[in-house]
Scaffold this motif. Structure first.
Motif, mmCIF file in Angstrom:
data_model
loop_
_atom_site.group_PDB
_atom_site.id
_atom_site.type_symbol
_atom_site.label_atom_id
_atom_site.label_comp_id
_atom_site.label_asym_id
_atom_site.label_seq_id
_atom_site.Cartn_x
_atom_site.Cartn_y
_atom_site.Cartn_z
ATOM 1 N N PRO A 54 -5.622 -1.294 -7.325
ATOM 2 C CA PRO A 54 -5.453 -1.719 -5.927
ATOM 3 C C PRO A 54 -6.612 -2.585 -5.466
ATOM 4 C CG PRO A 54 -6.049 0.597 -6.037
ATOM 5 C CD PRO A 54 -5.782 0.172 -7.442
ATOM 6 N N MET A 55 -6.294 -3.632 -4.715
ATOM 7 C CA MET A 55 -7.295 -4.569 -4.235
ATOM 8 C C MET A 55 -7.413 -4.588 -2.715
ATOM 9 S SD MET A 55 -8.921 -6.137 -6.685
ATOM 10 C CE MET A 55 -8.840 -5.880 -8.456
ATOM 11 N N ASP A 59 6.166 10.206 5.023
ATOM 12 C CA ASP A 59 4.883 9.725 5.538
ATOM 13 C C ASP A 59 4.442 8.523 4.716
ATOM 14 O OD1 ASP A 59 2.316 9.252 6.422
ATOM 15 O OD2 ASP A 59 1.586 11.292 6.082
ATOM 16 N N GLU A 60 4.632 7.322 5.260
ATOM 17 C CA GLU A 60 4.325 6.111 4.500
ATOM 18 C C GLU A 60 2.834 5.901 4.284
ATOM 19 O OE1 GLU A 60 5.264 4.388 8.705
ATOM 20 O OE2 GLU A 60 5.406 6.308 7.648
ATOM 21 N N PHE A 61 1.991 6.678 4.973
ATOM 22 C CA PHE A 61 0.541 6.547 4.808
ATOM 23 C C PHE A 61 -0.068 7.698 4.010
ATOM 24 C CE2 PHE A 61 1.433 4.047 8.667
ATOM 25 C CZ PHE A 61 0.870 2.834 8.297
ATOM 26 N N ALA A 62 0.763 8.545 3.426
ATOM 27 C CA ALA A 62 0.223 9.692 2.684
ATOM 28 C C ALA A 62 -0.336 9.292 1.319
ATOM 29 C CB ALA A 62 1.305 10.762 2.506
ATOM 30 N N ASP A 63 0.201 8.245 0.710
ATOM 31 C CA ASP A 63 -0.217 7.854 -0.638
ATOM 32 C C ASP A 63 -1.487 7.011 -0.551
ATOM 33 O OD1 ASP A 63 -0.353 7.461 -3.308
ATOM 34 O OD2 ASP A 63 1.401 6.168 -3.455
ATOM 35 N N PHE A 64 -2.602 7.696 -0.288
ATOM 36 C CA PHE A 64 -3.865 6.991 -0.044
ATOM 37 C C PHE A 64 -4.974 7.608 -0.887
ATOM 38 C CE2 PHE A 64 -7.925 6.528 2.173
ATOM 39 C CZ PHE A 64 -7.980 5.157 2.311
ATOM 40 N N GLU A 65 -5.530 6.828 -1.828
ATOM 41 C CA GLU A 65 -6.657 7.256 -2.657
ATOM 42 C C GLU A 65 -6.413 8.664 -3.221
ATOM 43 O OE1 GLU A 65 -9.006 5.261 -3.510
ATOM 44 O OE2 GLU A 65 -8.985 3.650 -2.011
ATOM 45 N N ILE A 66 -5.275 8.828 -3.875
ATOM 46 C CA ILE A 66 -4.866 10.142 -4.380
ATOM 47 C C ILE A 66 -5.434 10.388 -5.787
ATOM 48 C CG2 ILE A 66 -2.883 11.527 -5.107
ATOM 49 C CD1 ILE A 66 -3.123 11.336 -2.097
ATOM 50 N N TRP A 67 -6.103 11.527 -5.948
ATOM 51 C CA TRP A 67 -6.506 12.040 -7.263
ATOM 52 C C TRP A 67 -5.703 13.324 -7.489
ATOM 53 C CZ3 TRP A 67 -11.963 11.739 -9.630
ATOM 54 C CH2 TRP A 67 -12.517 10.458 -9.440
ATOM 55 N N ASP A 68 -4.726 13.280 -8.365
ATOM 56 C CA ASP A 68 -3.832 14.440 -8.487
ATOM 57 C C ASP A 68 -3.475 14.789 -9.928
ATOM 58 O OD1 ASP A 68 -2.212 12.297 -9.111
ATOM 59 O OD2 ASP A 68 -0.700 12.682 -7.581
ATOM 60 N N GLY A 73 -15.273 10.484 -2.121
ATOM 61 C CA GLY A 73 -15.134 9.519 -3.201
ATOM 62 C C GLY A 73 -14.138 9.908 -4.263
ATOM 63 N N LYS A 74 -13.955 11.226 -4.503
ATOM 64 C CA LYS A 74 -13.021 11.699 -5.523
ATOM 65 C C LYS A 74 -11.648 11.992 -4.914
ATOM 66 C CE LYS A 74 -15.270 15.192 -7.330
ATOM 67 N NZ LYS A 74 -16.355 15.310 -6.336
ATOM 68 N N ALA A 124 -14.415 4.387 -1.677
ATOM 69 C CA ALA A 124 -15.631 4.202 -0.877
ATOM 70 C C ALA A 124 -15.497 5.038 0.397
ATOM 71 C CB ALA A 124 -15.834 2.730 -0.535
ATOM 72 N N SER A 125 -15.510 6.344 0.224
ATOM 73 C CA SER A 125 -15.221 7.276 1.316
ATOM 74 C C SER A 125 -16.212 8.426 1.237
ATOM 75 C CB SER A 125 -13.789 7.793 1.150
ATOM 76 O OG SER A 125 -13.322 8.497 2.252
ATOM 77 N N GLY A 126 -16.485 9.079 2.325
ATOM 78 C CA GLY A 126 -16.099 8.872 3.685
ATOM 79 C C GLY A 126 -17.308 9.180 4.569
#
Length: 639
Positions: A621-622, A319-328, A305-306, A421-423
């Motif tokens: 994001p929606m 990597d076009e899919f790397a920017d996913f639910e990033i907490w940084d 979740g975090k 909402a992971s995982g």
């Protein structure tokens, strides 16, 4: 050659599909000598004599209930008994008084309440005279009783006090803690039903070294209460050093004869410590350290979740899919990051660095499998976007979570909408028992998802043929010709030029179709530099790779206003045999599969459609592209 399908199957067909179980003889030649490793009596039936896992067992390995200090302080009243009943499919009442139920029961679960002050905060809330003698505890009591923002503030203060080693002595009494632990194992034992549902004993050791640098680990027991009750769980008042946790684990096994493993949390909140080449106290790691970490920590929590910590987009710009639910932005206390920290926080970087360290120490300390979990502190494990119950009670469903804060430390905030909402974790175990699930974890035959229940098989070998992707049941051929996820490639037979991989994915019937399967490779080149490459190996529809070699986006059917989508794009299943075109037999490497779904509504879209008063900002994001991550398969060139 990749196979990509655009046909649409009914959900009932998908639920019954054998695609991820076995394979019939039309999917390639099976070596009679090898098949005996997996079939007692090979014959006409492809299902007779199987001795390998035939379905993924879905579960949660990281959930907190009201027995965790920070959870209770924030208002959580769902205890371990209710949490386990919920995991088995029962409807329960959340801490905010709302009914909640899973769409589908889990097969197993681990309740991992913090060992620090486990179960003690209820006594503070209830005004125990011994507790009220301490002014700090009296203040926390008053705030919890007042509720609302006051209770949230108490929760934040407790997190900070635990991270700084400043919890009052009344909360850290070892005798009290040990008694509470035995009550916990009694509850878990009562829910264990071998063959039906596995209630697994565990807890969280919650090192926040240096003030919020998240080095937490979940301790997962293979055995029952008899073993677990012989040794008091380790707390951060005993130590905050992972190497001393590993020593505790060794002592536990030596004393009891039981088995235990540790699973590090998402490293994105460690401020550069999770995969550092120095110990938290600044000493360089060595061969002994590498051996211990490799032994005790076979898995890593890649998504929760975090945030998801597979890879950071700044470290993999292609990597076009790397920017996913990033907490940084910072650590657990939202202390800002400094330059250079991020590269020591993400799984793919660690997997590559592990290859370098193996050359130096003879052991790869970061040779881990991948799994997912929620880390929810509500007693409610929820991963479906339309059934998401947040991190703490204040982020349970309601219009206020559109603008609320998940964390707030002295004005350093993280908004509720940043929660994912992971995982979930899927385990390829031969039966639904504690021992079998633990054994699968130990051998890394597991995979993680961002909450969806994608079916995923991944095998590596040297003899897979394109025809092996033609059958409906690929696991027969996968186990007969190769090794499953989490394994090491066998030595190359004479004449083999490159390893090849059989990968198959099946959509979650409750979620979106599949966009593509990718295989991600990491290695260290001849100059000692870490490298990675992403290969699209199967995808839906008739798309063709562009000049840059990338498959175009699958499209988007989401209607945000109604939080709906259609499965008119994507594929219900994908399967391929892929051979590494860039293989160098002199260079060690790892490979793992990543499966991407088509875009679907994120939980924020469901909230916006359901609650008239929800007020999400325009940049929230929606939509979400759910995904699954297999555990890697490793290649070693040997000497």
């Amino acid at each position: 050659m990749a196979r990509h399908f655009a046909s649409v199957l009914l959900s009932t067909t998908l639920l019954a599909s054998p695609l991820l179980a076995q394979v019939t003889t039309d999917a390639g030649t099976i070596d009679p000598e090898k098949i005996e490793r997996f079939f007692n009596q090979p014959g006409y039936s492809p299902y007779a004599g199987r001795s390998f896992p035939t379905r993924p067992l879905w579960g949660e390995q990281h959930l907190h209930t009201s027995w965790s200090a920070d959870a209770f302080a924030s208002g959580t009243r769902v205890g371990p008994d209710e949490a386990l009943r919920y995991a088995k499919g029962a409807e329960i009442t959340s801490s905010t008084g709302q009914p909640v139920k899973l769409s589908r029961p889990y097969d197993w679960m681990v309740v991992t309440d913090h060992s620090d002050a486990m179960g003690v905060v209820a006594s503070v809330y209830e005004g125990d005279p011994n507790m009220m003698a301490d002014p700090q505890l009296k203040q926390w009591h008053d705030g919890m009783v007042e509720g609302g923002a006051s209770a949230s503030a108490v929760m934040m203060e407790m997190i900070a006090a635990q991270g700084n080693g400043e919890l009052p002595e009344q909360m850290t009494d070892n005798n009290v803690q040990f008694d509470i632990w035995k009550n916990m194992t009694e509850i878990v034992e009562g829910h264990n039903e071998p063959g039906i549902f596995s209630a697994i004993i565990g807890y969280e050791w919650s090192s926040n070294y240096g003030g919020g640098n998240n080095l937490h680990r979940n301790l997962i027991y293979r055995d029952d209460k008899y073993f677990a009750d012989q040794v008091r769980p380790l707390t951060t008042f005993d130590t905050e050093q992972p190497r001393e946790l590993w020593d505790w684990m060794q002592a536990y096994e030596d004393k009891t004869g039981g088995r235990i493993l540790a699973i590090p949390h998402n490293g994105n909140l460690s401020n550069g410590l999770m995969f550092a080449t120095e110990t938290p106290d600044g000493n360089p790691i060595d061969a002994a350290w590498a051996e211990k970490r490799a032994r005790w920590e076979p898995l890593y929590e890649v998504t929760q979740g975090k945030g998801t910590s597979e890879q950071h987009p700044s470290l993999a710009p292609s990597d076009e899919f790397a920017d996913f639910e990033i907490w940084d932005k910072g650590n657990l206390n939202v202390v800002p990051k400094e330059p250079g920290m991020i590269e020591y926080e993400y799984a793919r970087e660690a997997l590559k660095r592990g290859l370098k360290l193996e050359d130096e120490f003879g052991t790869n300390p970061f040779k881990f499998g991948l799994l997912g979990s929620t880390d929810a502190h509500t007693g409610i494990s929820s991963t479906e976007e339309n059934n998401f119950w947040g991190k703490f009670p204040q982020s349970e469903p309601g219009p206020e979570r559109s603008t609320g804060n998940a964390f707030d430390f002295d004005g350093r905030t993280v908004k509720d909408w940043k929660l994912g909402a992971s995982g979930l974790t899927a385990v390829w175990a031969t039966e639904n028992t504690r021992a079998s699930i633990w054994d699968a974890m130990k051998r890394k035959e597991v995979y993680g998802t961002t909450g969806t229940r994608i079916g995923l098989r991944f095998f590596g070998g040297w003899e897979f043929a394109e025809s092996d992707a033609l059958g409906r049941t690929p696991a027969n051929i996968g186990y007969a010709k190769g090794v499953p996820m989490g394994g090491d490639l066998m030595p190359a037979p004479e004449g083999a030029t490159a390893p090849n991989f059989l990968v198959a994915a099946l959509k979650d019937p409750f979620s979106g179709n599949l966009d593509r399967i990718q295989i991600i490779k990491g290695w260290v080149d001849a100059a000692g530099e870490m490298q990675e490459k992403i290969y699209d190996v199967a995808w839906s529809g008739d798309r063709e790779p562009g000049e840059d070699g990338k498959v175009p986006p699958v499209g988007d059917t989401v209607d945000v206003a109604t939080a709906s989508f259609t499965n008119t794009i994507g594929a219900p299943e994908l399967i391929a045999v892929w051979s590494d075109p860039d293989f160098d037999p002199a260079l060690d490497a790892f490979y793992y599969a990543r499966v991407i779904e088509i875009p679907t509504p994120r939980w924020t879209a469901y909230d916006a459609a359901y609650f008239e008063d929800a007020a999400f900002a325009d940049d929230v994001p929606m939509t979400v592209t759910e995904r699954a991550y297999s555990s890697p398969i490793w290649y070693s060139h040997g000497e």
